[in-house]
Design a protein around this motif. Sequence first.
Motif, PDB file in Angstrom:
ATOM      1  N   UNK A  36       0.833  -1.207   0.000  1.00 53.00           N
ATOM      2  CA  UNK A  36       0.000   0.000   0.000  1.00 53.00           C
ATOM      3  C   UNK A  36       0.866   1.253   0.000  1.00 53.00           C
ATOM      4  N   UNK A  37       1.922   1.249   0.792  1.00 53.88           N
ATOM      5  CA  UNK A  37       2.829   2.392   0.830  1.00 53.88           C
ATOM      6  C   UNK A  37       3.523   2.600  -0.513  1.00 53.88           C
ATOM      7  N   UNK A  38       3.952   1.506  -1.150  1.00 54.81           N
ATOM      8  CA  UNK A  38       4.592   1.597  -2.458  1.00 54.81           C
ATOM      9  C   UNK A  38       3.623   2.196  -3.473  1.00 54.81           C
ATOM     10  N   UNK A  39       2.381   1.756  -3.441  1.00 56.50           N
ATOM     11  CA  UNK A  39       1.365   2.242  -4.381  1.00 56.50           C
ATOM     12  C   UNK A  39       1.063   3.716  -4.154  1.00 56.50           C
ATOM     13  N   UNK A  40       0.945   4.108  -2.907  1.00 59.42           N
ATOM     14  CA  UNK A  40       0.653   5.512  -2.593  1.00 59.42           C
ATOM     15  C   UNK A  40       1.795   6.426  -3.031  1.00 59.42           C
ATOM     16  N   UNK A  41       3.017   5.937  -2.959  1.00 58.58           N
ATOM     17  CA  UNK A  41       4.175   6.756  -3.330  1.00 58.58           C
ATOM     18  C   UNK A  41       4.234   7.012  -4.832  1.00 58.58           C
ATOM     19  N   UNK A  42       3.776   6.058  -5.629  1.00 57.81           N
ATOM     20  CA  UNK A  42       3.862   6.214  -7.088  1.00 57.81           C
ATOM     21  C   UNK A  42       2.803   5.341  -7.762  1.00 57.81           C
ATOM     22  N   UNK A  43       1.527   5.747  -7.691  1.00 60.27           N
ATOM     23  CA  UNK A  43       0.429   4.894  -8.170  1.00 60.27           C
ATOM     24  C   UNK A  43       0.474   4.573  -9.654  1.00 60.27           C
ATOM     25  N   UNK A  44       1.051   5.438 -10.464  1.00 58.16           N
ATOM     26  CA  UNK A  44       1.059   5.213 -11.908  1.00 58.16           C
ATOM     27  C   UNK A  44       2.293   4.460 -12.390  1.00 58.16           C
ATOM     28  N   UNK A  45       3.159   4.079 -11.478  1.00 61.23           N
ATOM     29  CA  UNK A  45       4.353   3.316 -11.854  1.00 61.23           C
ATOM     30  C   UNK A  45       3.949   1.963 -12.437  1.00 61.23           C
ATOM     31  N   UNK A  46       4.663   1.479 -13.452  1.00 57.34           N
ATOM     32  CA  UNK A  46       4.314   0.179 -14.049  1.00 57.34           C
ATOM     33  C   UNK A  46       4.622  -0.973 -13.104  1.00 57.34           C
ATOM     34  N   UNK A  47       3.707  -1.925 -13.017  1.00 60.11           N
ATOM     35  CA  UNK A  47       3.914  -3.069 -12.143  1.00 60.11           C
ATOM     36  C   UNK A  47       3.973  -4.379 -12.924  1.00 60.11           C
ATOM     37  N   UNK A  48       3.341  -4.417 -14.093  1.00 60.53           N
ATOM     38  CA  UNK A  48       3.237  -5.688 -14.830  1.00 60.53           C
ATOM     39  C   UNK A  48       3.090  -5.383 -16.306  1.00 60.53           C
ATOM     40  N   UNK A  49       3.820  -6.115 -17.122  1.00 58.16           N
ATOM     41  CA  UNK A  49       3.671  -5.952 -18.564  1.00 58.16           C
ATOM     42  C   UNK A  49       3.772  -7.310 -19.227  1.00 58.16           C
ATOM     43  N   UNK A  50       2.740  -7.660 -19.958  1.00 59.49           N
ATOM     44  CA  UNK A  50       2.736  -8.928 -20.673  1.00 59.49           C
ATOM     45  C   UNK A  50       2.239  -8.673 -22.086  1.00 59.49           C
ATOM     46  N   UNK A  51       2.997  -9.164 -23.066  1.00 59.83           N
ATOM     47  CA  UNK A  51       2.749  -8.834 -24.474  1.00 59.83           C
ATOM     48  C   UNK A  51       2.801  -7.315 -24.600  1.00 59.83           C
ATOM     49  N   UNK A  52       1.781  -6.693 -25.141  1.00 58.90           N
ATOM     50  CA  UNK A  52       1.778  -5.232 -25.305  1.00 58.90           C
ATOM     51  C   UNK A  52       0.906  -4.548 -24.269  1.00 58.90           C
ATOM     52  N   UNK A  53       0.454  -5.290 -23.269  1.00 61.22           N
ATOM     53  CA  UNK A  53      -0.454  -4.736 -22.271  1.00 61.22           C
ATOM     54  C   UNK A  53       0.294  -4.447 -20.981  1.00 61.22           C
ATOM     55  N   UNK A  54       0.212  -3.204 -20.512  1.00 61.79           N
ATOM     56  CA  UNK A  54       0.869  -2.824 -19.272  1.00 61.79           C
ATOM     57  C   UNK A  54      -0.125  -2.460 -18.189  1.00 61.79           C
ATOM     58  N   UNK A  55       0.287  -2.632 -16.942  1.00 59.27           N
ATOM     59  CA  UNK A  55      -0.572  -2.332 -15.793  1.00 59.27           C
ATOM     60  C   UNK A  55       0.231  -1.544 -14.766  1.00 59.27           C
ATOM     61  N   UNK A  56      -0.448  -0.667 -14.050  1.00 59.90           N
ATOM     62  CA  UNK A  56       0.200   0.157 -13.025  1.00 59.90           C
ATOM     63  C   UNK A  56      -0.114  -0.377 -11.630  1.00 59.90           C
TER      64      UNK A  56
END
Length: 505
Positions: free
Chosen positions: A8-28
């Motif tokens: 939760x702390x990591x997410x609050x610090x930078x919510x739009x940071x990329x967390x997962x990318x598979x094929x051409x689809x990315x998630x924050x």
Amino acid sequence: MNIIKQLTQVTQANPLAPVYKIADKGYSYEDLQRQSDALAYQLNQHETLTRQAPILVYGGMSFDMLASFIGAMKAGHPYIPVDSQTPIERLQQIITVAQPALIIAAAPFPTEITRNCSLYTCDDLQRFTTNRFEALPVETAVTGDEIVYVIFTSGTTGAPKGVQISESNLISFTNWMQTTFDLPQQQRFLAQAPYSFDLSVMHLYPALLTGGQLMPLTKAATTNFKLLFETLPTLEVSVWVSTPSFMDICLMDAQFVQEQYPQLTHFFFCGEELTVKTAQKLQERFPTARIFNTYGPTEATVAVTQIEVTPTLLNEVNRLPIGYAKVDTPIVIVDEQLNEVADGEVGELLIGGPAVSRGYLNNSEKTTEAFIKYQGQHTYRTGDLGRREEGLFYYQGRRDFQLKYKGYRIELEDIDHNIEQLALVEHASVVAKLNGTKVQSLVAYVVVKTHPYEKVTQLTQQLKHELGLLVNDYMVPTRWVYVEELPLSLNGKVDRKALMNEVNQ
């Protein structure tokens, strides 16, 4: 601080940071928070789910799998990751043993499976995010001695064993990863190991808790070398986590060199023995990268020892040490009477400390056999042989016939059992063909019934096909030897050691 609070702390610090990318689809991280919060809310509203009721999560390397793990944790439930490539019979065995309260299918779930619980599909997971939901209080999440995940490993009777890992166990591991290896924040981690394999924990949580990004490899890429060699450079990973066997495959590509992967700075190996040959070749290809050899059973939360593999070390040894123990993890080496042996002597490795599992899910008999009180402490009997010299541990093989092959832990009796389920088989015994101390392949000695095949190759092809429907592909022997009868020892048991000697003479 527990895992969910840290995330939760990591997410609050930078919510739009990329967390997962598979094929051409990315998630924050914000995407992960939203989908996992929505699932956690739904689970919390479920009428029949009680706290700590296990949830089976079925699928591949998708983002839905990751979000489902975190969502289950947020709602106070352990998750059981099962790969979508798992044979039907194996999946049924896991469900029978685990008795999950709910199944989340992040991939199409086999209709022939018998289940006595609700099932959420990918469509349900997406629908939950569009419905009204509220983030649960962080205190609701799995914490302390509560179970956070259960990973199934091979069992001696043909029934898999579910290793229960608590949140405290996982914290011990993640704290060690964050404080031992000087990993910078926000790195890109290779996610090669399937989630049903506990090596995946080595990339999953170290990435999430440091604001990193997971770069998964699909099953298609790992089984097609041409596609693999084309895909790897596009991932631009900086932290590599895999088995040594997978690295051997990658080293087949002449372009797998530091000049082509300038951002790749750390290599972590676990799951099986890292040979000097593999490490030397990798060090030559990536002279400025840091290479770490680690060791640990699933029952002690991924890894409990580590050593950095340097040119100096490679010049000094014929067999790499598995490293130094975690500060919080006492490891002792004992003889058959559980008496501690002197430095330099070979014995069984016993592991204690906060990373040791409480035992196997719904299997008190196997738990009692493997987990003991030693010098007043809850301790796991690894079955691994080793020696210690000045605090440095060396792996010396298996005490029994449980072994590591292609990074997976298997029990030979498990494969025997499944081969003997085949209609044309009377008896079977599987042994390992070794290259030094490393398992090179599996060899099946089989007594068959009368069959219609004119050629041995036809028979072998049929048996391999049938076995592949019962067990994972890495458990299907490469070579099949047909005999009139299996050799027996003096006590009337199949003499596996005699077969082992024959294969390796």
